[in-house]
Design a protein around this motif. Structure first.
Motif, PDB file in Angstrom:
ATOM      1  N   ARG A 298       0.823  -1.204   0.000  1.00 10.84           N
ATOM      2  CA  ARG A 298       0.000   0.000   0.000  1.00 10.84           C
ATOM      3  C   ARG A 298       0.859   1.256   0.000  1.00 10.84           C
ATOM      4  O   ARG A 298       0.568   2.229  -0.708  1.00 10.84           O
ATOM      5  CB  ARG A 298      -0.918  -0.015   1.228  1.00 10.84           C
ATOM      6  CG  ARG A 298      -1.831   1.197   1.318  1.00 10.84           C
ATOM      7  CD  ARG A 298      -2.574   1.227   2.640  1.00 10.84           C
ATOM      8  NE  ARG A 298      -3.374   2.415   2.777  1.00 10.84           N
ATOM      9  CZ  ARG A 298      -3.901   2.831   3.906  1.00 10.84           C
ATOM     10  NH1 ARG A 298      -3.708   2.123   5.015  1.00 10.84           N
ATOM     11  NH2 ARG A 298      -4.620   3.932   3.969  1.00 10.84           N
ATOM     12  N   GLU A 299       1.935   1.263   0.807  1.00 11.91           N
ATOM     13  CA  GLU A 299       2.803   2.432   0.868  1.00 11.91           C
ATOM     14  C   GLU A 299       3.522   2.660  -0.453  1.00 11.91           C
ATOM     15  O   GLU A 299       3.701   3.802  -0.884  1.00 11.91           O
ATOM     16  CB  GLU A 299       3.820   2.278   2.002  1.00 11.91           C
ATOM     17  CG  GLU A 299       3.220   2.228   3.396  1.00 11.91           C
ATOM     18  CD  GLU A 299       2.490   3.504   3.772  1.00 11.91           C
ATOM     19  OE1 GLU A 299       2.829   4.579   3.227  1.00 11.91           O
ATOM     20  OE2 GLU A 299       1.592   3.434   4.611  1.00 11.91           O
ATOM     21  N   GLU A 300       3.936   1.594  -1.114  1.00 15.03           N
ATOM     22  CA  GLU A 300       4.596   1.740  -2.410  1.00 15.03           C
ATOM     23  C   GLU A 300       3.637   2.302  -3.447  1.00 15.03           C
ATOM     24  O   GLU A 300       4.011   3.176  -4.245  1.00 15.03           O
ATOM     25  CB  GLU A 300       5.161   0.389  -2.850  1.00 15.03           C
ATOM     26  CG  GLU A 300       6.351  -0.064  -2.015  1.00 15.03           C
ATOM     27  CD  GLU A 300       6.874  -1.426  -2.420  1.00 15.03           C
ATOM     28  OE1 GLU A 300       6.192  -2.109  -3.223  1.00 15.03           O
ATOM     29  OE2 GLU A 300       7.951  -1.811  -1.935  1.00 15.03           O
ATOM     30  N   ARG A 301       2.382   1.820  -3.441  1.00 14.29           N
ATOM     31  CA  ARG A 301       1.386   2.366  -4.373  1.00 14.29           C
ATOM     32  C   ARG A 301       1.115   3.835  -4.065  1.00 14.29           C
ATOM     33  O   ARG A 301       0.968   4.658  -4.980  1.00 14.29           O
ATOM     34  CB  ARG A 301       0.087   1.560  -4.285  1.00 14.29           C
ATOM     35  CG  ARG A 301       0.147   0.185  -4.916  1.00 14.29           C
ATOM     36  CD  ARG A 301      -1.253  -0.394  -5.089  1.00 14.29           C
ATOM     37  NE  ARG A 301      -1.974  -0.492  -3.827  1.00 14.29           N
ATOM     38  CZ  ARG A 301      -1.943  -1.554  -3.038  1.00 14.29           C
ATOM     39  NH1 ARG A 301      -1.202  -2.613  -3.363  1.00 14.29           N
ATOM     40  NH2 ARG A 301      -2.636  -1.572  -1.908  1.00 14.29           N
ATOM     41  N   ARG A 302       1.058   4.164  -2.794  1.00 18.48           N
ATOM     42  CA  ARG A 302       0.790   5.547  -2.394  1.00 18.48           C
ATOM     43  C   ARG A 302       1.856   6.498  -2.945  1.00 18.48           C
ATOM     44  O   ARG A 302       1.544   7.544  -3.514  1.00 18.48           O
ATOM     45  CB  ARG A 302       0.751   5.638  -0.867  1.00 18.48           C
ATOM     46  CG  ARG A 302       0.357   7.017  -0.346  1.00 18.48           C
ATOM     47  CD  ARG A 302       0.885   7.240   1.076  1.00 18.48           C
ATOM     48  NE  ARG A 302       0.455   6.234   2.014  1.00 18.48           N
ATOM     49  CZ  ARG A 302      -0.704   6.246   2.668  1.00 18.48           C
ATOM     50  NH1 ARG A 302      -1.569   7.219   2.460  1.00 18.48           N
ATOM     51  NH2 ARG A 302      -0.986   5.291   3.525  1.00 18.48           N
ATOM     52  N   VAL A 303       3.130   6.133  -2.753  1.00 15.88           N
ATOM     53  CA  VAL A 303       4.218   6.994  -3.206  1.00 15.88           C
ATOM     54  C   VAL A 303       4.221   7.111  -4.732  1.00 15.88           C
ATOM     55  O   VAL A 303       4.435   8.204  -5.282  1.00 15.88           O
ATOM     56  CB  VAL A 303       5.571   6.461  -2.685  1.00 15.88           C
ATOM     57  CG1 VAL A 303       6.732   7.227  -3.309  1.00 15.88           C
ATOM     58  CG2 VAL A 303       5.634   6.557  -1.168  1.00 15.88           C
ATOM     59  N   ARG A 304       3.962   6.007  -5.418  1.00 13.96           N
ATOM     60  CA  ARG A 304       3.948   6.064  -6.888  1.00 13.96           C
ATOM     61  C   ARG A 304       2.772   6.897  -7.398  1.00 13.96           C
ATOM     62  O   ARG A 304       2.918   7.650  -8.377  1.00 13.96           O
ATOM     63  CB  ARG A 304       3.898   4.644  -7.452  1.00 13.96           C
ATOM     64  CG  ARG A 304       5.187   3.860  -7.173  1.00 13.96           C
ATOM     65  CD  ARG A 304       5.207   2.524  -7.865  1.00 13.96           C
ATOM     66  NE  ARG A 304       6.423   1.805  -7.537  1.00 13.96           N
ATOM     67  CZ  ARG A 304       6.475   0.679  -6.823  1.00 13.96           C
ATOM     68  NH1 ARG A 304       5.355   0.133  -6.377  1.00 13.96           N
ATOM     69  NH2 ARG A 304       7.621   0.089  -6.555  1.00 13.96           N
ATOM     70  N   ASN A 305       1.617   6.767  -6.756  1.00 17.57           N
ATOM     71  CA  ASN A 305       0.470   7.586  -7.152  1.00 17.57           C
ATOM     72  C   ASN A 305       0.745   9.068  -6.910  1.00 17.57           C
ATOM     73  O   ASN A 305       0.392   9.923  -7.726  1.00 17.57           O
ATOM     74  CB  ASN A 305      -0.777   7.160  -6.364  1.00 17.57           C
ATOM     75  CG  ASN A 305      -1.290   5.804  -6.789  1.00 17.57           C
ATOM     76  OD1 ASN A 305      -1.010   5.336  -7.891  1.00 17.57           O
ATOM     77  ND2 ASN A 305      -2.051   5.141  -5.918  1.00 17.57           N
ATOM     78  N   LEU A 306       1.381   9.363  -5.782  1.00 13.00           N
ATOM     79  CA  LEU A 306       1.727  10.750  -5.482  1.00 13.00           C
ATOM     80  C   LEU A 306       2.686  11.312  -6.528  1.00 13.00           C
ATOM     81  O   LEU A 306       2.486  12.424  -7.040  1.00 13.00           O
ATOM     82  CB  LEU A 306       2.339  10.813  -4.084  1.00 13.00           C
ATOM     83  CG  LEU A 306       2.755  12.175  -3.534  1.00 13.00           C
ATOM     84  CD1 LEU A 306       2.609  12.192  -2.013  1.00 13.00           C
ATOM     85  CD2 LEU A 306       4.216  12.514  -3.878  1.00 13.00           C
ATOM     86  N   GLN A 307       3.719  10.540  -6.859  1.00 10.01           N
ATOM     87  CA  GLN A 307       4.717  11.030  -7.810  1.00 10.01           C
ATOM     88  C   GLN A 307       4.132  11.204  -9.206  1.00 10.01           C
ATOM     89  O   GLN A 307       4.592  12.064  -9.971  1.00 10.01           O
ATOM     90  CB  GLN A 307       5.922  10.080  -7.857  1.00 10.01           C
ATOM     91  CG  GLN A 307       7.095  10.630  -8.656  1.00 10.01           C
ATOM     92  CD  GLN A 307       8.345   9.773  -8.545  1.00 10.01           C
ATOM     93  OE1 GLN A 307       8.309   8.690  -7.976  1.00 10.01           O
ATOM     94  NE2 GLN A 307       9.445  10.254  -9.085  1.00 10.01           N
ATOM     95  N   ALA A 308       3.113  10.424  -9.536  1.00  5.49           N
ATOM     96  CA  ALA A 308       2.486  10.542 -10.859  1.00  5.49           C
ATOM     97  C   ALA A 308       1.828  11.897 -11.067  1.00  5.49           C
ATOM     98  O   ALA A 308       1.581  12.304 -12.214  1.00  5.49           O
ATOM     99  CB  ALA A 308       1.457   9.428 -11.040  1.00  5.49           C
ATOM    100  N   HIS A 309       1.540  12.627  -9.982  1.00  2.00           N
ATOM    101  CA  HIS A 309       0.922  13.948 -10.086  1.00  2.00           C
ATOM    102  C   HIS A 309       1.952  15.057 -10.274  1.00  2.00           C
ATOM    103  O   HIS A 309       1.578  16.234 -10.369  1.00  2.00           O
ATOM    104  CB  HIS A 309       0.080  14.234  -8.839  1.00  2.00           C
ATOM    105  CG  HIS A 309      -1.182  13.433  -8.759  1.00  2.00           C
ATOM    106  ND1 HIS A 309      -1.215  12.096  -8.414  1.00  2.00           N
ATOM    107  CD2 HIS A 309      -2.476  13.784  -9.001  1.00  2.00           C
ATOM    108  CE1 HIS A 309      -2.454  11.657  -8.421  1.00  2.00           C
ATOM    109  NE2 HIS A 309      -3.241  12.658  -8.772  1.00  2.00           N
ATOM    110  N   ILE A 310       3.231  14.700 -10.307  1.00  2.00           N
ATOM    111  CA  ILE A 310       4.296  15.688 -10.487  1.00  2.00           C
ATOM    112  C   ILE A 310       4.853  15.558 -11.899  1.00  2.00           C
ATOM    113  O   ILE A 310       5.180  14.448 -12.335  1.00  2.00           O
ATOM    114  CB  ILE A 310       5.436  15.458  -9.475  1.00  2.00           C
ATOM    115  CG1 ILE A 310       4.896  15.380  -8.051  1.00  2.00           C
ATOM    116  CG2 ILE A 310       6.494  16.552  -9.596  1.00  2.00           C
ATOM    117  CD1 ILE A 310       5.936  14.948  -7.039  1.00  2.00           C
ATOM    118  N   PRO A 311       4.993  16.649 -12.648  1.00  2.00           N
ATOM    119  CA  PRO A 311       5.608  16.560 -13.980  1.00  2.00           C
ATOM    120  C   PRO A 311       7.038  16.030 -13.884  1.00  2.00           C
ATOM    121  O   PRO A 311       7.762  16.327 -12.930  1.00  2.00           O
ATOM    122  CB  PRO A 311       5.586  18.006 -14.480  1.00  2.00           C
ATOM    123  CG  PRO A 311       4.517  18.678 -13.672  1.00  2.00           C
ATOM    124  CD  PRO A 311       4.533  18.014 -12.336  1.00  2.00           C
ATOM    125  N   ALA A 312       7.437  15.233 -14.846  1.00  2.25           N
ATOM    126  CA  ALA A 312       8.796  14.677 -14.865  1.00  2.25           C
ATOM    127  C   ALA A 312       9.813  15.812 -14.881  1.00  2.25           C
ATOM    128  O   ALA A 312       9.635  16.824 -15.571  1.00  2.25           O
ATOM    129  CB  ALA A 312       8.984  13.780 -16.079  1.00  2.25           C
TER     130      ALA A 312
END
Length: 642
Positions: free
Chosen positions: A493-507
């Motif tokens: 769950r924590e890994e999914r959370r961090v990846r979902n959060l980072q997906a909202h930031i432009p590369a």
């Protein structure tokens, strides 16, 4: 099956260390060194080579796999003539050493792939686990000026060694190099030392078992067991006859290499490693008055500096200091005058700090008693060949304990000094038994310090093993006991959370993160800064620890940090002194300077994180799952809060 594959990979890493150690010894024309010494030298060589790979951005999966395969091939090539007799030798040895093997197997097997709940929820999940992950992704240690642990803990060698386990596993396996391989080397080296002393086999087993019975305090993922093994190797290099004459240049090079590895694994190990080598050569020179000993000491120092240099260059380039705080404070907040230097000295020694110096005495007492016994043994010429190296080990450990107490204000000085104090006391006990065999009796000058050393080990075992739960950790690592529920979290769950959060930031955008779990970030996609102890480190002119949200926002944007990720509930640190305000702590340097290192970290971090929470009221949440939110600092939040 996954666990068995990890065990196989761990064995390959161990044999790779063995192979490179054997190769180096073969180059030095040494053919009969014991396996534990060869593997320890291989670890030291890996640290030195890792510094070069890190500087060249070559800490990548293909390079690490190739290095391990090459080391394993070297081990089999150089030991090929002994392979036929190895099974029979191993079987006979296993029968004799069965109690030690069984005792050591608990932490060894448990730390190949332990339960993630056994990691430190403050130190590891939010900071230390991030560093080997980022290193393997980027090919080099990350540039992270907001991560105080990155700046102050070590030059970075642990994270490169830990990345070896990420090749086959995940962050749950990074302790394997330190604990699993470390315990094998720690107990193995002690057995070799006691065999060299001529002790009976059951005495060797009993004394080597103290490595597990008197536990090292593994508070977090920083390395403690492998360094204890290397301190044993540092002592054995001075004595083992396979390395030739005691004034041999081989010993000087290997001592410098091993001392450099210790210094790169953790900053606390630099003083004892340097002092032990220095005292050894000074003792030899004082006894024989030969200029050759000074030449050997100079060679040892040169090798030490040469091996540390790549790590120091990299640290200087990324964190602003070649060696904190001796060669600069880098991006630590103390460099800007915001906080007192955590490892600096008080303006004066007063009643508030006197206890620090008094508390050093009982800790170093057994070491000092051992030095007294060695002085008498030298006069009486009892087992005198061991006096110089053992005196160097005891004296270096005692003075280094005082240096650590001075640099931390007594904070955690027992935990920081155990990796060199315990080997010193255990080896001195072995020497006491060797003297008893030579004298055929226990004279008072030998019995007294021996009993004091034994009581000192017992006194160290209780707080570490019982009060700090090291014995329970052995069982937790082996999954025989369930870790406490308050350390539980769902890894997936924590890994999914961090990846979902980072997906909202432009590369390509920069992010400052203060999260409960930080290691799952994609460090290639974005430049991630970890605020482990928020406010304790940062880019010039330092984070505004006493400023408001508007000042914090301007500061972060001035460094092109547009996004802030924050977990407000799970990163709040427990304050043992809530009635004392931050301003009093920062400006009352006599009472709250170095003496309150962790106290200072808690006060500063909670104050800065309170500012982060205030920013959440003024900046839009572009990601918010109820526990973690992501702020866009360039935008203002609408009145409706949308």
């Amino acid at each position: 099956m996954n666990y068995l594959l990890l065990c196989a990979w761990s064995a390959c890493v161990f044999f790779a260390f063995q192979g490179y150690g054997k190769l180096l010894l073969r180059i030095f024309r040494v053919h009969d060194a014991p396996w534990a010494l060869s593997a320890s030298i291989g670890v030291a060589f890996a640290v030195a080579a890792g510094g070069v790979l890190n500087l060249l951005h070559l800490v990548t999966q293909p390079v690490l796999i190739g290095a391990v395969i090459g080391g394993v091939g070297m081990a089999f090539l150089l030991e090929g003539q002994h392979l036929a007799s190895a099974p029979a030798t191993l079987l006979s040895t296993s029968r004799l050493y069965a109690p030690l093997i069984v005792l050591t197997a608990i932490p060894v097997l448990g730390n190949v792939h332990p339960d993630v709940r056994t990691f430190n929820s403050n130190d590891d999940l939010g900071s230390y686990l991030t560093l080997p992950e980022a290193t393997l992704q980027l090919g080099s240690l990350p540039y992270d000026p907001f991560n105080e642990r990155r700046i102050t803990s070590s030059l970075g060698a642990p994270y490169v060694l830990q990345s070896l386990m990420l090749v086959a596993g995940d962050v749950r396996s990074i302790r394997c190099v330190d604990v699993s391989l470390g315990f094998i080397l720690y107990t193995g080296l002690l057995v070799v030392i006691f065999r060299l002393m001529g002790l009976p086999i059951f005495t060797r087993i009993g004394l080597a078992s103290l490595a597990v019975i008197v536990p090292l305090d593994r508070l977090n993922a920083t390395m403690v067991v492998l360094p204890a093994a290397l301190f044993c190797a540092l002592f054995l290099i001075q004595m083992h006859p396979a390395l030739g004459d005691r004034s041999s240049w081989r010993r000087a090079i290997l001592l410098g290499l091993t001392a450099a590895a210790l210094a790169c694994l953790k900053s606390n190990y630099l003083p004892p490693a340097v002092l032990i080598c220095a005292f050894y050569y000074l003792a030899r020179f004082a006894y024989q008055r030969r200029a050759g000993w000074l030449v050997q000491g100079t060679l040892c120092s040169g090798v030490l500096l040469l091996c540390m240099l790549p790590w120091m260059i990299d640290m200087r380039q990324k964190e602003g200091t070649a060696l904190f705080p001796i060669l600069g404070r880098g991006y630590d907040a103390s460099a800007y005058g915001i906080i007192p230097l955590p490892s600096g000295s008080h303006d004066r020694i007063g009643s508030a700090t006197l206890w620090v110096w008094l508390s050093v005495l009982p800790i170093t007492g057994p070491l000092i008693a051992g030095l007294g016994a060695l002085a008498i043994a030298f006069r009486k010429r009892v087992e005198s060949a061991w006096v110089a190296p053992l005196s160097a080990l005891l004296a270096g450990s005692a003075i280094a304990t005082g240096a650590i107490a001075s640099s931390t204000g007594g904070e955690s000085m027992v935990r920081y000094s155990l990796p060199f104090q315990l080997p010193a006391l255990i080896i001195f006990l072995g020497y006491s038994f060797a003297c008893h065999s030579a004298l055929r009796r226990w004279p008072l000058w030998l019995l007294g310090p021996g009993v004091i050393a034994l009581l000192g080990l017992a006194a160290l075992a209780y707080p570490s093993g019982v009060r700090h739960f090291a014995y329970r950790k052995y069982l937790e690592d082996a999954r025989l006991v369930t870790p406490p529920g308050d350390s539980w979290f769902d890894m997936n769950r924590e890994e999914r959370r961090v990846r979902n959060l980072q997906a909202h930031i432009p590369a390509g955008e920069r992010l400052l993160a203060r999260l409960f779990v930080s290691y799952p970030f994609d460090f290639k996609r974005n430049q991630i800064f970890i605020a482990d102890f928020s406010g304790m480190a940062g880019l010039p002119p330092g984070m505004p620890v006493e400023g408001g949200p508007a000042e914090m926002r301007r500061y972060l944007l001035s460094h092109q940090i547009r996004y802030l990720a924050y977990d407000p509930k799970r990163t709040h640190l427990l304050d043992a002194d809530p009635q004392t305000g931050l301003s009093r702590v920062l400006h009352g340097r006599i009472d709250y300077g170095r003496h309150g290192w962790y106290h200072l970290q808690v006060k500063v971090s909670n104050a800065v994180q309170h500012t982060f929470a205030q920013l959440a009221d003024t900046c839009p949440h572009i990601y918010d799952d109820g526990e973690v939110y992501l702020l866009d600092l360039q935008q203002k939040r609408s009145r409706s809060g949308e």
